[in-house]
Write an enzyme that holds these catalytic residues in place. Structure first.
Site, PDB file in Angstrom:
ATOM      1  N   GLY A 106       1.237  12.799   2.448  1.00  0.00           N
ATOM      2  CA  GLY A 106       2.169  13.091   3.543  1.00  0.00           C
ATOM      3  C   GLY A 106       1.822  12.410   4.850  1.00  0.00           C
ATOM      4  N   GLU A 161       5.100   3.653   7.701  1.00  0.00           N
ATOM      5  CA  GLU A 161       5.829   2.615   6.962  1.00  0.00           C
ATOM      6  C   GLU A 161       5.157   2.204   5.651  1.00  0.00           C
ATOM      7  OE1 GLU A 161       7.070  -0.669   9.560  1.00  0.00           O
ATOM      8  OE2 GLU A 161       7.178   0.898  11.087  1.00  0.00           O
ATOM      9  N   GLY A 162       3.836   2.403   5.566  1.00  0.00           N
ATOM     10  CA  GLY A 162       3.152   2.109   4.305  1.00  0.00           C
ATOM     11  C   GLY A 162       3.714   2.965   3.175  1.00  0.00           C
ATOM     12  N   HIS A 163       3.866   4.254   3.448  1.00  0.00           N
ATOM     13  CA  HIS A 163       4.443   5.160   2.443  1.00  0.00           C
ATOM     14  C   HIS A 163       5.894   4.788   2.155  1.00  0.00           C
ATOM     15  CE1 HIS A 163       1.404   7.939   4.459  1.00  0.00           C
ATOM     16  NE2 HIS A 163       1.011   7.970   3.205  1.00  0.00           N
ATOM     17  N   GLN A 216     -10.448  16.183  -3.529  1.00  0.00           N
ATOM     18  CA  GLN A 216     -10.935  14.840  -3.227  1.00  0.00           C
ATOM     19  C   GLN A 216     -11.578  14.735  -1.846  1.00  0.00           C
ATOM     20  OE1 GLN A 216      -6.887  13.291  -3.800  1.00  0.00           O
ATOM     21  NE2 GLN A 216      -7.213  12.031  -1.982  1.00  0.00           N
ATOM     22  N   MET A 251      -2.102  -1.342  -1.698  1.00  0.00           N
ATOM     23  CA  MET A 251      -3.305  -2.165  -1.802  1.00  0.00           C
ATOM     24  C   MET A 251      -4.328  -1.832  -0.715  1.00  0.00           C
ATOM     25  SD  MET A 251      -3.219  -4.034  -4.390  1.00  0.00           S
ATOM     26  CE  MET A 251      -4.636  -4.999  -3.911  1.00  0.00           C
TER      27      MET A 251
HETATM   28  P1  AMP Z   1      -2.041   8.635   1.311  1.00  0.00           P
HETATM   29  O1  AMP Z   1      -0.935   9.505   1.790  1.00  0.00           O
HETATM   30  O2  AMP Z   1      -2.950   8.149   2.398  1.00  0.00           O
HETATM   31  O3  AMP Z   1      -2.777   9.215   0.137  1.00  0.00           O
HETATM   32  O4  AMP Z   1      -1.357   7.326   0.758  1.00  0.00           O
HETATM   33  C1  AMP Z   1      -0.375   7.399  -0.237  1.00  0.00           C
HETATM   34  C2  AMP Z   1      -0.113   6.023  -0.755  1.00  0.00           C
HETATM   35  O5  AMP Z   1       0.298   5.188   0.329  1.00  0.00           O
HETATM   36  C3  AMP Z   1      -1.372   5.353  -1.367  1.00  0.00           C
HETATM   37  O6  AMP Z   1      -0.971   4.622  -2.503  1.00  0.00           O
HETATM   38  C4  AMP Z   1      -1.814   4.441  -0.261  1.00  0.00           C
HETATM   39  O7  AMP Z   1      -2.527   3.310  -0.745  1.00  0.00           O
HETATM   40  C5  AMP Z   1      -0.487   4.018   0.319  1.00  0.00           C
HETATM   41  N1  AMP Z   1      -0.665   3.508   1.678  1.00  0.00           N
HETATM   42  C6  AMP Z   1      -1.281   4.124   2.712  1.00  0.00           C
HETATM   43  N2  AMP Z   1      -1.314   3.313   3.784  1.00  0.00           N
HETATM   44  C7  AMP Z   1      -0.691   2.160   3.415  1.00  0.00           C
HETATM   45  C8  AMP Z   1      -0.386   0.929   4.075  1.00  0.00           C
HETATM   46  N3  AMP Z   1      -0.729   0.707   5.336  1.00  0.00           N
HETATM   47  N4  AMP Z   1       0.267  -0.023   3.378  1.00  0.00           N
HETATM   48  C9  AMP Z   1       0.624   0.184   2.086  1.00  0.00           C
HETATM   49  N5  AMP Z   1       0.373   1.311   1.411  1.00  0.00           N
HETATM   50  C10 AMP Z   1      -0.277   2.289   2.063  1.00  0.00           C
END
Ligand code: AMP
Length: 295
Positions: A31, A35-37, A61, A148
């Protein structure tokens, strides 16, 4: 978009969709969307009939001294963003829903986990594979999308999917960055102003390291030292690691003559940031992975 909190209901919905021959693309998250998500969700939307996203801050984790409690959460904003992005099912289970009682099975990842983030976060990837095995079984997606930015996580998920024969295609999506190239992260909100300015040096240092490879440097120790020097000089952060390892096996290399990941983690006061670059022996970037390429 439907928000679902019950495992049973989620399983029923997903089963019904696959019975209707719908292909499901799945994005696992904790959550606090950025923009990555959103980019992962868009990729899932492009290649599947149905997009499923989960939000679950997985206690398993996080280590005892880590930021489980402080991890940023904003469910209502996330729900709006997911809806706008065209997500079909948003799965937000509570901790008791995912772990109604203490697990009687524990999962242990042997390879790929005791380097990089796994070294300073013992048990972290055991928690990651445990929750993902559960989520994969609940959702049973055709494809799953990971960023990535967490290159080690992709290597670990690749091992999970192939070792346990999950019939799921794993897709790695390039890191989304701010305009100054800082990798987007939910934890960036914890950076003080000066730290936010300094944080760009993670990417700059990694890029300098990669350029050395482009210029013909093959010795990982030299590259690691140069990257460490830049981060030490340019930031007030404390380096957790700078490592250069084969990818996706994440083994030490004596010379760069295969695909490698150059990765760093740096502790700032309230946030530990990570970043990496994946490139081949000539220093050419490879930032889009499909599982067939990873294995
Ligand atoms: P998280 O919510 O931090 O567990 O991330 C969920 C998913 O989003 C994971 O696959 C992360 O690798 C991906 N993610 C987080 N930050 C980025 C980013 N800046 N660019 C691309 N994917 C991202």
């Amino acid at each position: 978009m439907e928000v679902i909190r019950s495992v049973k209901k989620m399983q029923e919905r997903c089963k019904a969709l696959s019975n209707q021959q719908k292909e499901i693309g799945y994005v696992a998250t904790m959550g606090f969307f950025h923009e990555g998500h959103i980019n992962l969700m868009k990729q899932a939307k492009e290649n599947n009939d149905i997009v499923v996203v989960s939000i679950f801050v997985n206690p398993l984790q996080f280590g005892p001294n880590e930021d489980y409690k402080q991890y940023p959460r904003d469910e209502s904003h996330d729900t709006v963003l997911a809806e706008q992005t065209g997500v079909d099912l948003l799965f937000i289970p509570g901790v008791n829903e995912m772990y109604p009682k203490k697990m009687s099975i524990s999962m242990l990842i042997e390879a790929r986990a005791n380097v990089l983030c796994g070294r300073t976060r013992p048990g972290h990837f055991n928690g990651v594979i445990t929750v993902l095995a559960k989520l994969f079984n609940i959702i049973q997606p055709n494809r799953t999308y990971f960023g990535m930015k967490d290159a080690q996580q992709i290597a670990v998920v690749d091992a999970l999917v192939s070792n346990l024969n999950f019939p799921i295609v794993l897709i790695g999506v390039p890191t989304v960055r701010e305009t100054d190239n800082l990798a987007k992260s939910s934890r960036n909100v914890f950076l003080k102003d000066n730290e936010r300015e300094e944080a760009v040096w993670l990417y700059k240092a990694l890029t300098y390291g990669r350029e050395l490879v482009v210029d013909g440097e093959k010795n990982p120790d030299i590259i690691i030292k140069e990257v460490m020097d830049i981060i030490t000089k340019r930031t007030t952060g404390k380096i957790d690691y700078v490592e250069l390892l084969s990818y996706p096996d994440l083994e030490p290399v004596t010379a760069i003559n295969q695909q490698v990941v150059l990765a760093t983690a740096v502790f700032f006061k309230q946030a530990r940031l990570i970043d990496n670059l994946l490139f081949n022996e000539d220093g050419k970037i490879n930032n889009r992975l499909k599982q067939e390429e990873i294995v």
